[in-house]
Design an enzyme around this catalytic site. Structure first.
Site, PDB file in Angstrom:
ATOM      1  N   ASP A   1      10.673 -39.860 -24.447  1.00 24.96           N
ATOM      2  CA  ASP A   1       9.596 -39.520 -23.545  1.00 24.96           C
ATOM      3  C   ASP A   1       8.960 -40.833 -23.099  1.00 24.96           C
ATOM      4  O   ASP A   1       9.015 -41.835 -23.817  1.00 24.96           O
ATOM      5  CB  ASP A   1       8.586 -38.643 -24.278  1.00 24.96           C
ATOM      6  N   ALA A   2       8.339 -40.847 -21.916  1.00 24.25           N
ATOM      7  CA  ALA A   2       7.728 -42.087 -21.415  1.00 24.25           C
ATOM      8  C   ALA A   2       6.241 -42.159 -21.723  1.00 24.25           C
ATOM      9  O   ALA A   2       5.773 -43.070 -22.425  1.00 24.25           O
ATOM     10  CB  ALA A   2       7.966 -42.217 -19.913  1.00 24.25           C
ATOM     11  N   TYR A   3       5.471 -41.190 -21.214  1.00 22.32           N
ATOM     12  CA  TYR A   3       4.012 -41.271 -21.268  1.00 22.32           C
ATOM     13  C   TYR A   3       3.477 -40.858 -22.629  1.00 22.32           C
ATOM     14  O   TYR A   3       3.611 -39.718 -23.048  1.00 22.32           O
ATOM     15  CB  TYR A   3       3.403 -40.415 -20.154  1.00 22.32           C
TER      16      TYR A   3
ATOM     17  N   ARG B   1      -5.957 -36.927 -19.822  1.00 21.89           N
ATOM     18  CA  ARG B   1      -4.634 -36.650 -20.387  1.00 21.89           C
ATOM     19  C   ARG B   1      -4.465 -35.165 -20.704  1.00 21.89           C
ATOM     20  O   ARG B   1      -3.423 -34.567 -20.405  1.00 21.89           O
ATOM     21  CB  ARG B   1      -4.440 -37.486 -21.649  1.00 21.89           C
TER      22      ARG B   1
ATOM     23  N   SER C   1      11.341 -37.786 -18.574  1.00 20.87           N
ATOM     24  CA  SER C   1       9.889 -37.747 -18.397  1.00 20.87           C
ATOM     25  C   SER C   1       9.473 -36.696 -17.385  1.00 20.87           C
ATOM     26  O   SER C   1      10.189 -36.425 -16.413  1.00 20.87           O
ATOM     27  CB  SER C   1       9.405 -39.126 -17.922  1.00 20.87           C
ATOM     28  N   ASN C   2       8.272 -36.156 -17.603  1.00 23.59           N
ATOM     29  CA  ASN C   2       7.643 -35.322 -16.578  1.00 23.59           C
ATOM     30  C   ASN C   2       7.273 -36.131 -15.349  1.00 23.59           C
ATOM     31  O   ASN C   2       7.076 -35.577 -14.261  1.00 23.59           O
ATOM     32  CB  ASN C   2       6.369 -34.678 -17.141  1.00 23.59           C
TER      33      ASN C   2
END
Length: 225
Positions: free
Chosen positions: A16-18, A47, A123-124
């Site tokens: 995942d990125a964030y 967030r 990622s989203n």
């Protein structure tokens, strides 16, 4: 480099990125003086709403780019914190495009690739967001693929989002380790059949006992043993 479970049986490690590679709170931290005493609360609300909007849209069968949700979530957070000067909005959004990577990320990604594993992001975030963030953090050369959920038209934890990994990487589901700091994402990866690793930086209590991670670590370089 000897690999520990679940990496010892993997061909690819997908991140995942964030929140996992990129510190989602670094945008507000950069402008904490301008935001004022509500900085942490504003960042948490931003967030929380960003993710909530993604879940609600997915359950409704609708989709919007993650950047649009990021903007909407910030507007909500600012409305909830009327003491914060709305003039900081543009600076916060610009900072979100170039979030700080956690300090151990480049070294960890480089070591995994050196060990013969493929590394990727799922990622989203939409493609433009991810491109800007990875360029700013100088992470592009450490990744074999950067996958946005955009082509699936649905956010994680939909199986259609996770489908992008075997489709694009050509690696079997059981041969993929999935690493995320988001416990809900770890649950989705477990349900899908990946070998999920939870990066529990904040020492949070566990959730979703029926969709457990195969390993829990407190920072990414713990993957290296």
């Amino acid at each position: 480099m000897p690999l520990l479970p679940p990496l010892d049986g993997a061909r690819a490690v997908v991140f995942d990125a964030y929140g996992t590679l990129l510190d989602v709170h670094s945008a507000v931290q950069r402008h904490a003086a301008a935001v004022g005493p509500d900085a942490r609360s504003l960042s948490d609300t931003w967030r929380q709403k960003q993710l909530e909007y993604s879940w609600v849209l997915s359950l409704c069968g609708r989709y919007a780019p993650f950047w649009a949700l990021t903007e909407r979530a910030l507007d909500y957070a600012l409305a909830r914190h009327p003491g914060v000067d709305r003039g900081v909005r543009s600076a916060l959004l610009e900072a979100y495009r170039v979030l700080d990577a956690y300090a151990e990320v480049p070294r960890t990604l480089a070591a995994l690739r050196a060990a013969g594993l493929r590394t990727a992001i799922l990622s989203n975030g939409d493609a433009a967001m991810l491109d800007a963030a990875l360029r700013a953090a100088a992470l592009q050369d450490h990744l074999d693929a950067v996958l946005s959920v955009d082509p699936a038209g649905v956010f994680k934890t939909s199986p259609r989002a996770y489908d992008l990994v075997p489709e694009r990487l050509g690696v079997g589901v059981s041969e993929t380790a999935f690493v995320s700091s988001n416990r809900w994402d770890v649950a989705g990866a477990a349900a899908y059949g990946f070998a999920p690793v939870w990066v529990n930086r904040a020492g949070l209590p566990d959730e979703y006992p029926d969709l457990a991670p195969v390993r829990v670590i407190d920072r990414l370089d713990a993957l290296l043993g």
